[in-house]
Design an enzyme around this catalytic site. Structure first.
Site, PDB file in Angstrom:
ATOM      1  N   LEU A  41      62.091 -20.567  36.109  1.00  0.00           N
ATOM      2  CA  LEU A  41      61.683 -20.068  34.782  1.00  0.00           C
ATOM      3  C   LEU A  41      60.155 -20.004  34.648  1.00  0.00           C
ATOM      4  CD1 LEU A  41      64.274 -21.866  32.428  1.00  0.00           C
ATOM      5  CD2 LEU A  41      64.525 -19.733  33.694  1.00  0.00           C
ATOM      6  N   SER A 191      57.123  -4.483  48.692  1.00  0.00           N
ATOM      7  CA  SER A 191      56.419  -3.640  47.727  1.00  0.00           C
ATOM      8  C   SER A 191      55.687  -2.514  48.447  1.00  0.00           C
ATOM      9  CB  SER A 191      55.401  -4.524  46.999  1.00  0.00           C
ATOM     10  OG  SER A 191      54.492  -3.751  46.287  1.00  0.00           O
ATOM     11  N   TYR A 238      47.823 -10.855  46.825  1.00  0.00           N
ATOM     12  CA  TYR A 238      49.230 -10.538  46.552  1.00  0.00           C
ATOM     13  C   TYR A 238      49.756  -9.539  47.592  1.00  0.00           C
ATOM     14  CZ  TYR A 238      53.363  -8.357  44.632  1.00  0.00           C
ATOM     15  OH  TYR A 238      54.635  -7.843  44.492  1.00  0.00           O
ATOM     16  N   LYS A 242      52.708 -10.069  50.685  1.00  0.00           N
ATOM     17  CA  LYS A 242      53.925  -9.282  50.951  1.00  0.00           C
ATOM     18  C   LYS A 242      53.932  -8.803  52.404  1.00  0.00           C
ATOM     19  CE  LYS A 242      56.061  -9.579  47.105  1.00  0.00           C
ATOM     20  NZ  LYS A 242      57.324 -10.287  46.994  1.00  0.00           N
ATOM     21  N   PHE A 267      58.621   0.846  44.821  1.00  0.00           N
ATOM     22  CA  PHE A 267      57.442   1.585  44.369  1.00  0.00           C
ATOM     23  C   PHE A 267      57.112   1.061  42.962  1.00  0.00           C
ATOM     24  CE2 PHE A 267      55.784   4.321  47.681  1.00  0.00           C
ATOM     25  CZ  PHE A 267      56.557   3.792  48.695  1.00  0.00           C
ATOM     26  N   LEU A 289      51.371  -0.562  33.918  1.00  0.00           N
ATOM     27  CA  LEU A 289      51.179   0.515  32.942  1.00  0.00           C
ATOM     28  C   LEU A 289      52.189   0.506  31.786  1.00  0.00           C
ATOM     29  CD1 LEU A 289      49.710   3.115  32.113  1.00  0.00           C
ATOM     30  CD2 LEU A 289      51.283   4.371  33.602  1.00  0.00           C
ATOM     31  N   PHE A 307      42.854   3.881  33.368  1.00  0.00           N
ATOM     32  CA  PHE A 307      41.915   3.540  34.450  1.00  0.00           C
ATOM     33  C   PHE A 307      41.743   4.716  35.409  1.00  0.00           C
ATOM     34  CE2 PHE A 307      43.883  -0.877  33.795  1.00  0.00           C
ATOM     35  CZ  PHE A 307      42.871  -1.282  32.934  1.00  0.00           C
ATOM     36  N   ASP A 387      42.680   0.038  42.942  1.00  0.00           N
ATOM     37  CA  ASP A 387      43.715   1.054  42.706  1.00  0.00           C
ATOM     38  C   ASP A 387      43.679   2.141  43.783  1.00  0.00           C
ATOM     39  OD1 ASP A 387      45.110   0.206  40.524  1.00  0.00           O
ATOM     40  OD2 ASP A 387      44.091   1.474  39.055  1.00  0.00           O
TER      41      ASP A 387
END
Ligand code: NAD
Ligand code: WQD
Length: 437
Positions: A41, A191, A238, A242, A267, A289, A307, A387
């Site tokens: 949790l 991811s 991060y 992955k 995605f 987003l 952005f 990004d």
């Protein structure tokens, strides 16, 4: 918490009360799997169990069939208690050593595990009368889906150890435990972040762009290409966590091909269950987003920052492959089914889960404005660090091998998100009124 009747085998879902996990648990129940959820949790709420149960009962009631079992244990999956939970989900057969094929006792309930020790032959025996009897242990967990990870890119840059500890070290210890119990059917939440800046190539991303051992593959023109392991430009701890997890899983599968490991590269998961009962409801402040747009719609954030408007895309805003979370959840069921049917030909295999279609940030904003019939205040700001301008999945591999395809559209996502957001706003308003009274 145990809901439903006890069955024989279970799928264990680690991190199963979070955003993607909760939708997947519901789809698993609907597909008749018994489910054991482990969640600490840290980014979800226990009330999600009841919500899943409500939706599962709604599904099974008209069919006049009982729902499969839904068990929940609140626990950090790195806790030493995981070993006793796994032991609980085993069946045990005690036989006389002289005639091992004739069981004296077969049992699934709790057993005095402290009296067991592991022999060289891998058979667990009772310490005190090891010379007389053998005890065989078989896990009733037929597969594991692993969602338990921290997922904020920004936080991972500030607190890399927190991320490596949970996402990577947690996974390594957990895999050792699964191996000890002979559980080797594993689905991992990966991811599109593993493609790093490679995503910016402007065409849908093939799985071969990120591999963990040297590989060759045929490109669209039938030309044999050599791929080296690794990717360039993973922009956050991060993202690296992955990639590391996938590499670890690929190494394990290479060392022991009896594993069946599927890495699903999501995605951009969006949307929620159409009932509005399940959705993205994190304890953490949202940064993706659509959850950010939802906070603007709910009035808790005044304006959406867009952005970057200078990407080479149709309207200058970034393009993403937004996949509805229910489609995504069904991708996990497809992966389990494909593995059981022997359609996954390698002990480690990665699959993109996306729609194969890109939408710009502005298109998403417009879609939510249309659905909610509200103007969403937005302002243009510079690009967000790390990004990419374009990230869309090539989906042929999942379509062919998993026999899975995303069917929901951006409009479906917007309708469901608005439904969920509206309900939350009404709930908040009534809570506030109650407090004022
Ligand atoms: P989420 O935070 O909503 O769900 C993760 C769940 O795991 C939470 O319920 C949390 O409480 C639990 N958890 C975390 N650490 C745990 C631990 N040590 N022990 C037990 N439970 C633990 O996240 P999500 O969006 O549902 O993502 C699920 C997985 O998918 C994650 O691995 C994430 O990295 C991956 N992923 C998510 C996205 C996305 O955009 N949401 C995209 C690609 C990949
Ligand atoms: C999408 C687009 C933003 C917020 C991230 C992780 C990725 C994966 C999915 C877990 C981008 C823009 C966003 C805002 C905006 N997660 N945006 N204003 O960055 O594609 O992927 O989530 O694995 O690893 O990196 O998703 O939803 O954050 O952003 O303009 O307030 O929306 O710049 O172009 P992203 P996102």
């Amino acid at each position: 918490l145990d809901i439903g009747g006890a069955g024989s085998s279970f799928i264990m879902v680690v991190g199963g009360l979070g955003y993607i996990g909760s939708h997947t648990v519901l789809e698993l129940l609907k597909a008749n799997y018994n489910v054991l959820v482990i969640d600490d949790l840290s980014n979800s709420y226990e009330s999600v169990v009841q919500r899943i149960e409500t939706l599962a009962i709604e599904h099974f009631a008209p069919l006049q069939r009982p729902m499969p079992a839904l068990h929940f244990r609140q626990l950090d999956y790195r806790s030493p208690l995981m070993r006793s939970i796994l032991a609980e989900y085993c069946s045990y057969t005690v036989s006389n050593k002289a005639s091992p094929s004739t069981p004296i006792v077969s049992a699934t309930p709790r057993f005095p595990f402290s009296t067991l020790h592991r022999t060289d032959s891998g058979i667990d025996m009772q310490q005190e009368d090891a010379s007389e009897t053998t005890l065989r242990r078989e896990s009733r967990i037929s597969g594991v889906i692993h969602f338990a990870a921290y997922k904020s890119v920004e936080e991972s840059i500030r607190m890399p150890l927190r991320y490596y500890s949970n996402n990577v070290c947690g996974l390594v210890d957990f895999l050792s435990l699964l191996e000890e119990f002979g559980i080797k059917n594993f689905v991992f939440s990966s991811s599109a972040t593993v493609y790093g800046e490679g995503a910016n190539c402007g065409v849908p991303l093939r799985e071969e762009l990120c591999v963990h051992h040297p590989e060759t593959y045929q490109d669209d023109d039938g030309i044999e290409r050599q791929v080296s392991p690794g990717v360039l430009g993973l922009t956050s701890p991060y993202g690296r966590s992955k990639f590391m997890c996938e590499s670890i899983l690929a190494d394990i599968a290479r060392s022991d091909p009896s594993w069946s490991i599927t890495a699903l590269r999501y995605f951009n998961p969006v949307g929620c269950h159409e009932s509005g009962l399940l959705g993205e409801d994190p304890r953490q402040k949202p940064s993706n987003l659509i959850p950010v747009i939802a906070t603007v719609l709910a009035g808790t954030k005044p304006v959406l920052d867009i952005f970057g408007t200078d990407w080479s895309t149709p309207d200058g805003t970034a393009v993403r492959d937004f996949i509805h979370v229910v489609d995504l959840a069904r991708g996990h069921i497809a992966a389990l089914a494909a593995s059981a049917a022997g359609r996954i030909k390698a002990p480690f295999r990665a699959y993109n889960l996306g729609t194969g279609r890109g939408h710009t940030v502005r298109e998403v904003l417009q879609s939510l404005e249309k659905t909610s019939r509200r103007t969403i205040p937005a302002r243009e700001v510079g690009r967000r660090a790390g990004d990419v301008g374009f990230c869309v999945a090539e989906v042929r591999r999942a379509e062919t091998e998993l026999e899975w395809k995303a069917v929901k559209t951006l409009k479906d996502c917007s309708v469901d998100v608005w439904n969920f957001t509206k309900d939350r706003c009404l709930q908040q308003a009534s809570d506030e009124m109650e407090m004022q009274c």
